[in-house]
Write a protein that holds these residues in place. Structure first.
Motif, PDB file in Angstrom:
ATOM      1  N   ILE A 237     -10.088 -10.950  -7.208  1.00  0.00           N
ATOM      2  CA  ILE A 237      -9.793 -11.096  -5.435  1.00  0.00           C
ATOM      3  C   ILE A 237     -10.305 -12.209  -5.143  1.00  0.00           C
ATOM      4  O   ILE A 237     -11.503 -12.723  -5.286  1.00  0.00           O
ATOM      5  CB  ILE A 237     -10.534 -10.001  -4.930  1.00  0.00           C
ATOM      6  CG1 ILE A 237      -9.884  -8.621  -5.264  1.00  0.00           C
ATOM      7  CG2 ILE A 237     -10.298 -10.208  -3.559  1.00  0.00           C
ATOM      8  CD1 ILE A 237     -10.494  -7.645  -4.660  1.00  0.00           C
ATOM      9  N   THR A 238      -9.513 -13.203  -4.546  1.00  0.00           N
ATOM     10  CA  THR A 238      -9.853 -14.592  -3.844  1.00  0.00           C
ATOM     11  C   THR A 238     -10.360 -14.382  -2.594  1.00  0.00           C
ATOM     12  O   THR A 238      -9.711 -13.810  -1.600  1.00  0.00           O
ATOM     13  CB  THR A 238      -8.749 -15.555  -4.159  1.00  0.00           C
ATOM     14  OG1 THR A 238      -8.258 -15.955  -5.164  1.00  0.00           O
ATOM     15  CG2 THR A 238      -9.216 -16.922  -3.398  1.00  0.00           C
ATOM     16  N   PHE A 261      -8.704  -3.860  -7.131  1.00  0.00           N
ATOM     17  CA  PHE A 261      -7.568  -3.296  -7.211  1.00  0.00           C
ATOM     18  C   PHE A 261      -6.665  -3.783  -6.131  1.00  0.00           C
ATOM     19  O   PHE A 261      -7.200  -3.179  -4.827  1.00  0.00           O
ATOM     20  CB  PHE A 261      -7.566  -1.911  -7.543  1.00  0.00           C
ATOM     21  CG  PHE A 261      -8.255  -1.255  -9.052  1.00  0.00           C
ATOM     22  CD1 PHE A 261      -7.376  -1.458 -10.019  1.00  0.00           C
ATOM     23  CD2 PHE A 261      -9.387  -0.745  -8.833  1.00  0.00           C
ATOM     24  CE1 PHE A 261      -7.601  -0.992 -11.198  1.00  0.00           C
ATOM     25  CE2 PHE A 261      -9.868  -0.469 -10.033  1.00  0.00           C
ATOM     26  CZ  PHE A 261      -9.162  -0.318 -11.358  1.00  0.00           C
ATOM     27  N   ARG A 262      -5.470  -3.842  -6.206  1.00  0.00           N
ATOM     28  CA  ARG A 262      -4.604  -4.186  -5.028  1.00  0.00           C
ATOM     29  C   ARG A 262      -3.425  -2.891  -5.382  1.00  0.00           C
ATOM     30  O   ARG A 262      -2.720  -2.845  -6.188  1.00  0.00           O
ATOM     31  CB  ARG A 262      -3.681  -5.415  -5.243  1.00  0.00           C
ATOM     32  CG  ARG A 262      -2.668  -5.617  -4.087  1.00  0.00           C
ATOM     33  CD  ARG A 262      -2.309  -6.934  -3.617  1.00  0.00           C
ATOM     34  NE  ARG A 262      -3.405  -7.562  -2.994  1.00  0.00           N
ATOM     35  CZ  ARG A 262      -3.420  -8.927  -2.806  1.00  0.00           C
ATOM     36  NH1 ARG A 262      -2.305  -9.807  -2.903  1.00  0.00           N
ATOM     37  NH2 ARG A 262      -4.592  -9.389  -2.117  1.00  0.00           N
ATOM     38  N   LEU A 263      -3.618  -2.055  -4.398  1.00  0.00           N
ATOM     39  CA  LEU A 263      -2.878  -0.980  -4.564  1.00  0.00           C
ATOM     40  C   LEU A 263      -1.778  -0.650  -3.416  1.00  0.00           C
ATOM     41  O   LEU A 263      -2.106  -1.040  -2.317  1.00  0.00           O
ATOM     42  CB  LEU A 263      -3.797   0.464  -4.638  1.00  0.00           C
ATOM     43  CG  LEU A 263      -4.814   0.285  -5.713  1.00  0.00           C
ATOM     44  CD1 LEU A 263      -5.752   1.661  -5.194  1.00  0.00           C
ATOM     45  CD2 LEU A 263      -4.377   0.679  -7.085  1.00  0.00           C
ATOM     46  N   ILE A 264      -0.670   0.093  -3.635  1.00  0.00           N
ATOM     47  CA  ILE A 264       0.257   0.598  -2.616  1.00  0.00           C
ATOM     48  C   ILE A 264       0.260   2.172  -2.642  1.00  0.00           C
ATOM     49  O   ILE A 264       0.455   2.683  -3.499  1.00  0.00           O
ATOM     50  CB  ILE A 264       1.555   0.193  -2.862  1.00  0.00           C
ATOM     51  CG1 ILE A 264       1.690  -1.698  -2.714  1.00  0.00           C
ATOM     52  CG2 ILE A 264       2.608   0.686  -1.821  1.00  0.00           C
ATOM     53  CD1 ILE A 264       3.199  -2.100  -3.011  1.00  0.00           C
ATOM     54  N   GLN A 265      -0.340   2.631  -1.754  1.00  0.00           N
ATOM     55  CA  GLN A 265      -0.728   3.940  -1.759  1.00  0.00           C
ATOM     56  C   GLN A 265       0.401   4.822  -1.823  1.00  0.00           C
ATOM     57  O   GLN A 265       1.532   4.731  -1.294  1.00  0.00           O
ATOM     58  CB  GLN A 265      -1.645   4.488  -0.335  1.00  0.00           C
ATOM     59  CG  GLN A 265      -2.852   3.851  -0.303  1.00  0.00           C
ATOM     60  CD  GLN A 265      -3.662   4.267   0.828  1.00  0.00           C
ATOM     61  OE1 GLN A 265      -3.007   4.371   1.993  1.00  0.00           O
ATOM     62  NE2 GLN A 265      -5.107   4.160   0.754  1.00  0.00           N
ATOM     63  N   ASP A 273      -6.574  -3.882  -0.562  1.00  0.00           N
ATOM     64  CA  ASP A 273      -7.373  -4.302  -1.513  1.00  0.00           C
ATOM     65  C   ASP A 273      -8.515  -3.408  -1.622  1.00  0.00           C
ATOM     66  O   ASP A 273      -9.090  -3.170  -0.654  1.00  0.00           O
ATOM     67  CB  ASP A 273      -7.773  -5.790  -1.151  1.00  0.00           C
ATOM     68  CG  ASP A 273      -6.783  -6.657  -1.373  1.00  0.00           C
ATOM     69  OD1 ASP A 273      -5.890  -6.542  -2.669  1.00  0.00           O
ATOM     70  OD2 ASP A 273      -6.489  -7.635  -0.883  1.00  0.00           O
ATOM     71  N   ALA A 274      -8.924  -3.223  -2.860  1.00  0.00           N
ATOM     72  CA  ALA A 274     -10.059  -2.222  -3.072  1.00  0.00           C
ATOM     73  C   ALA A 274     -11.068  -2.945  -3.915  1.00  0.00           C
ATOM     74  O   ALA A 274     -11.210  -2.926  -5.089  1.00  0.00           O
ATOM     75  CB  ALA A 274      -9.915  -0.845  -3.633  1.00  0.00           C
ATOM     76  N   PRO A 275     -12.114  -3.797  -3.670  1.00  0.00           N
ATOM     77  CA  PRO A 275     -13.000  -4.753  -4.428  1.00  0.00           C
ATOM     78  C   PRO A 275     -13.893  -3.580  -5.189  1.00  0.00           C
ATOM     79  O   PRO A 275     -14.293  -2.548  -4.502  1.00  0.00           O
ATOM     80  CB  PRO A 275     -13.868  -5.449  -3.475  1.00  0.00           C
ATOM     81  CG  PRO A 275     -12.828  -5.520  -2.127  1.00  0.00           C
ATOM     82  CD  PRO A 275     -12.180  -4.324  -2.186  1.00  0.00           C
ATOM     83  N   MET A 276     -14.422  -3.898  -6.389  1.00  0.00           N
ATOM     84  CA  MET A 276     -15.087  -2.922  -7.105  1.00  0.00           C
ATOM     85  C   MET A 276     -16.617  -3.469  -7.234  1.00  0.00           C
ATOM     86  O   MET A 276     -16.645  -4.930  -7.314  1.00  0.00           O
ATOM     87  CB  MET A 276     -14.500  -2.684  -8.564  1.00  0.00           C
ATOM     88  CG  MET A 276     -13.468  -2.023  -8.427  1.00  0.00           C
ATOM     89  SD  MET A 276     -13.355  -0.323  -7.888  1.00  0.00           S
ATOM     90  CE  MET A 276     -14.578   0.240  -8.723  1.00  0.00           C
ATOM     91  N   PRO A 277     -17.485  -2.681  -7.252  1.00  0.00           N
ATOM     92  CA  PRO A 277     -18.971  -3.209  -7.532  1.00  0.00           C
ATOM     93  C   PRO A 277     -19.207  -3.874  -8.682  1.00  0.00           C
ATOM     94  O   PRO A 277     -18.404  -3.392  -9.755  1.00  0.00           O
ATOM     95  CB  PRO A 277     -19.863  -1.901  -7.289  1.00  0.00           C
ATOM     96  CG  PRO A 277     -18.911  -0.845  -6.318  1.00  0.00           C
ATOM     97  CD  PRO A 277     -17.504  -1.318  -6.726  1.00  0.00           C
ATOM     98  N   PRO A 278     -19.743  -4.743  -9.058  1.00  0.00           N
ATOM     99  CA  PRO A 278     -19.870  -5.712 -10.251  1.00  0.00           C
ATOM    100  C   PRO A 278     -20.167  -4.628 -11.200  1.00  0.00           C
ATOM    101  O   PRO A 278     -19.679  -5.033 -12.457  1.00  0.00           O
ATOM    102  CB  PRO A 278     -20.859  -6.614  -9.944  1.00  0.00           C
ATOM    103  CG  PRO A 278     -20.713  -6.779  -8.379  1.00  0.00           C
ATOM    104  CD  PRO A 278     -20.428  -5.517  -7.840  1.00  0.00           C
TER     105      PRO A 278
END
Length: 412
Positions: A237-238, A261-265, A273-278
């Protein structure tokens, strides 16, 4: 086509729902001659055609000069009986069914099978379904659960509405039967419960269950969307220019990347956009590699496909039941009872409350969860792209809050 009043013996009957049913009603002399009342249905054009045919038969009889009772007067065949099983089959071959989303088709399919069993294994005539029958069904279902009662009756109402549109029935027997709504679910899956189920899942080699708990909690996504996560949605994700640098710093890994993740529900079509914890980056990547086809949760026997939701539910329940058994063995009955009450879907609610308590603004949480802007879908939700800076802020705020909690626990 002749006007309504130009057709002898053709009469219109107005129903309570505003629809019309047409009848051919012969005179007393014609009834004595053997002609009988005929119900011609609610299609006016077809009713006119049938009435003209009947009147031709009357004219032929009158022209014969025979005044004897016409015992052989032709009859129009009564409407063909449509059985419930046939109705279901026709509906599932209709355009309306084809336009439903796959998940909706699966849910409706389950309820339709239950209704077919109720409807004498599909042999019940659809026109025999009346309010008394529906009320009896409701009473029987309410002994099982409010949720099942509502789900089954909603599908029956939808099916009978479709039957009306196809002129199979003239009214919907569920129209004045109250369909119950289950109370809003408020169960939370607190940290001790999540950890207990995760540990039990690992002991059972259900590593996918352990990871799925973390992904649902941090991303706030529904089960179907979690099961659909894969390489096509996983990306770097930029950070947009308006993203807070402090939030960005919280989410980049050792290689300086922000992944998510970039999701279309599936349910709403909302793009998020769902950024994930490292700390989950490596685990997500490893899961996609294990299956070989890029799914985070591949089907165990068909890795080219994602795991079906029903299969995951079984695996989750196995881990949950094992965690409850461990709590009983450790003489923790309250924890065991709390574990027994939770469902996987509770993670979405749990995560939202966690982010709120962490200090995340409401618009940050809804940007991540995909909820509508003001409680219902608006033009903004249709045309505006997902709010990536808000989603970044939400996850970063939650991650920092989790770190503070662990620091406090470490200090005792």
């Amino acid at each position: 086509m002749p006007k309504k009043r130009q057709i002898p013996f053709l009469f219109e009957q107005k129903l309570a729902d505003g629809r019309s049913v047409w009848h051919w009603k012969p005179s007393k002399r014609l009834r004595v001659a053997g002609f009988t009342n005929q119900k011609l249905g609610n299609d006016h054009a077809q009713a006119v055609a049938q009435a003209v045919q009947l009147n031709a038969q009357v004219a032929a009889w009158q022209g014969s000069g025979d005044d004897r009772p016409n015992t052989l007067a032709p009859r129009i065949a009564p409407p063909r009986i449509v059985r419930f099983g046939e109705l279901v089959d026709r509906y599932q071959r209709s355009e309306e069914w084809a336009n439903l989303k796959k998940n909706t088709q699966r849910e409706y399919g389950t309820r339709l099978r239950q209704l077919e069993h109720w409807a004498q294994d599909g042999m019940l005539a659809v026109r025999s379904i009346d309010k008394a029958l529906v009320r009896d069904l409701r009473a029987a279902l309410m002994k099982q659960s409010t949720y099942k009662t509502g789900a089954v009756l909603r599908v029956l109402r939808m099916l009978l509405n479709w039957a009306m549109s196809e002129n199979i029935v003239s009214q919907n027997a569920t129209a004045k039967v109250t369909i119950p709504e289950p109370p809003a679910r408020r169960t939370m899956m607190g940290p001790h419960i999540r950890e207990a189920i995760r540990e039990a899942a690992v002991e059972l080699d259900l590593f996918d269950v352990a990871l799925a708990i973390d992904l649902a909690f941090w991303t706030l996504q529904r089960q179907g969307d979690v099961m659909g996560m894969g390489r096509m949605a996983w990306r770097q994700i930029t950070p947009p220019p308006d993203a807070d640098p402090r939030h960005v710093a919280q989410l980049v890994d050792a290689r300086g990347r922000m992944m998510g993740f970039r999701l279309i529900q599936q349910k709403t079509g909302t793009e998020i956009d769902a950024p994930m914890p490292p700390m989950l980056h490596a685990e997500v990547t490893a899961a996609m590699r294990r299956g070989g086809f890029g799914w985070v949760f591949p089907h165990p026997e068909k890795p080219e496909q994602p795991m079906p939701t029903w299969m995951f539910q079984r695996r989750f329940r196995a881990a949950r039941d094992a965690a409850s058994a461990v709590a009983i063995m450790r003489e923790q009955p309250e924890l065991a009872e709390a574990i027994d009450e939770v469902q996987y879907r509770d993670l979405r609610r749990t995560g939202m409350v966690f982010y709120r308590d962490a200090g995340a603004q409401t618009e940050w949480v809804t940007a991540l969860s995909g909820h509508a802007v003001i409680g219902k879908k608006t033009i903004l939700d249709v045309y505006m792209p997902g709010n990536t800076p808000a989603a970044i802020a939400c996850v970063a705020t939650g991650l920092r809050h989790m770190e503070r909690i662990r620091e406090q626990e470490a200090l005792g």
